[in-house]
Design an enzyme around this catalytic site. Structure first.
Site, PDB file in Angstrom:
ATOM      1  N   VAL A   1      -2.802  -6.616 -21.331  1.00 47.03           N
ATOM      2  CA  VAL A   1      -4.174  -6.461 -21.831  1.00 47.03           C
ATOM      3  C   VAL A   1      -4.256  -5.083 -22.490  1.00 47.03           C
ATOM      4  CG1 VAL A   1      -6.614  -6.353 -21.191  1.00 47.03           C
ATOM      5  CG2 VAL A   1      -5.071  -7.936 -20.009  1.00 47.03           C
TER       6      VAL A   1
ATOM      7  N   HIS B   1      -5.269  -5.710 -14.471  1.00 48.39           N
ATOM      8  CA  HIS B   1      -5.121  -6.315 -13.143  1.00 48.39           C
ATOM      9  C   HIS B   1      -6.028  -7.542 -13.010  1.00 48.39           C
ATOM     10  CE1 HIS B   1      -4.197  -1.949 -12.144  1.00 48.39           C
ATOM     11  NE2 HIS B   1      -3.148  -2.558 -11.642  1.00 48.39           N
TER      12      HIS B   1
ATOM     13  N   SER C   1      -3.339   2.348 -15.249  1.00 51.69           N
ATOM     14  CA  SER C   1      -4.070   3.309 -14.405  1.00 51.69           C
ATOM     15  C   SER C   1      -3.786   4.733 -14.878  1.00 51.69           C
ATOM     16  CB  SER C   1      -3.644   3.162 -12.951  1.00 51.69           C
ATOM     17  OG  SER C   1      -3.938   1.857 -12.514  1.00 51.69           O
TER      18      SER C   1
ATOM     19  N   MET D   1      -1.238  -1.612  -7.067  1.00 51.99           N
ATOM     20  CA  MET D   1      -1.363  -0.328  -6.377  1.00 51.99           C
ATOM     21  C   MET D   1      -2.820   0.144  -6.472  1.00 51.99           C
ATOM     22  SD  MET D   1       2.215   1.651  -6.811  1.00 51.99           S
ATOM     23  CE  MET D   1       1.919   2.345  -8.416  1.00 51.99           C
TER      24      MET D   1
ATOM     25  N   HIS E   1      -7.963  -2.199 -13.280  1.00 54.84           N
ATOM     26  CA  HIS E   1      -8.558  -2.238 -14.617  1.00 54.84           C
ATOM     27  C   HIS E   1      -8.460  -3.663 -15.139  1.00 54.84           C
ATOM     28  CE1 HIS E   1      -4.408  -2.270 -15.899  1.00 54.84           C
ATOM     29  NE2 HIS E   1      -4.195  -1.094 -15.321  1.00 54.84           N
TER      30      HIS E   1
END
Ligand code: PAF
Length: 280
Positions: A176, A35, A186, A28, A32
């Site tokens: 992560v 991703h 996010s 989406m 960060h």
């Protein structure tokens, strides 16, 4: 790296690539390091890496943050180009839901959609299953990559793909974390500096329960209650702390081989989720 916003354009761009292994990373946006790890994994396993960026309205409840969800397309495109992405699919809402959202076909995974996060977010997982089914059908990748941070989402997508006989491999990529242990998300952007430090307790609580289980404590309900109390005492508004069968997300039973300890809690404006695995 190319970016396309329409379904026909995406398919045309992939037409000449079908002899190569195509990977899809659905996102989406507001990317960060979590991703980017999915993109790295996709690059490693596939010849062509497609990333979708679509803030999907149907997975947000009426009082949730769809309107304010961070949209950072220019920055995202730079990060994706640097990470070696081949193609970005960033459709507008009406390309994905041309007949409106309410009368669209809905994909539902009833065995997994109503528990845990599904209790606090009714309809959320139908929105996720529907949009992921669409993205998989549009891109038709050989393999798709999802973060383990959203364990319930990953489990639900695996189940959907299996039960609908979709010919795509689904790969989960480990979470992560920031140095504190806080899972990258996010929604961490909603935390103040002080809340961000406190948020790391969520992962410590899960790891504490995991350590207890590994030492032989199988009183899961007491461990869940203790974890919930610890978080509440630190100012979290807890939705759940739960020890579940990792694949079915039911309370552990005689068929359980792997556990997942999952939690969701609000801190300030952020709803945080995290989970850790335990082999039995
Ligand atoms: O995890 C996410 O970012 C979203 O739920 C997904 C899988 C991209 C579907 O909108």
């Amino acid at each position: 790296m190319d970016a396309v916003g329409d379904i026909a354009g995406l398919r045309a761009a992939l037409d000449g690539q079908r002899h190569r292994k195509i990977g899809l990373v659905p996102t989406m946006g507001n990317l960060h390091a979590g991703h980017l790890e999915l993109v790295h994994e996709c690059r490693r396993a596939c010849d062509v890496c497609v990333v979708s960026i679509f803030v999907n309205p149907t997975q947000f409840g009426p009082n949730e943050d769809y309107g304010s969800y961070p949209r950072t397309l220019d920055e995202d495109l730079k990060l994706l180009a640097a990470a070696g992405t081949d193609l970005v699919f960033n459709p507008p809402v009406d390309a994905m839901y041309p007949h409106g959202q309410d009368c669209h076909v809905t994909v539902s995974v009833p065995s997994l959609a109503h528990t845990l996060c599904g209790e606090a977010r009714p309809g959320h997982f139908d929105g996720v299953a529907t949009v992921v089914a669409k993205l998989l059908n549009i891109v038709a990748p050989d393999e798709a990559f999802f973060g383990e941070k959203d364990w319930q989402q990953l489990t639900l997508i695996r189940t959907m793909v299996r039960q609908l006989d979709m010919p795509f491999a689904v790969t989960g990529v480990p979470t992560v974390r920031e140095a504190s242990g806080l899972a990258m998300s996010s929604r961490n952007n909603y935390l103040s500096d002080e809340e961000r430090q406190r948020a790391a307790l969520l992962n410590r609580v899960l790891n504490g329960i995991k350590t207890g289980i590994e030492r032989g404590d199988h009183d899961y309900e007491t461990a869940e209650a203790r974890g919930q109390q610890e978080l509440t005492a630190a100012g979290f508004d807890v939705d759940y702390v739960a020890v579940r069968d990792a694949a079915r997300l039911v309370p552990p039973d005689a068929d359980t081989h792997t556990l997942r300890i999952l939690a969701a809690a609000r801190l300030g404006r952020a709803r945080l989720i995290d989970n850790v695995g335990v082999a039995l």
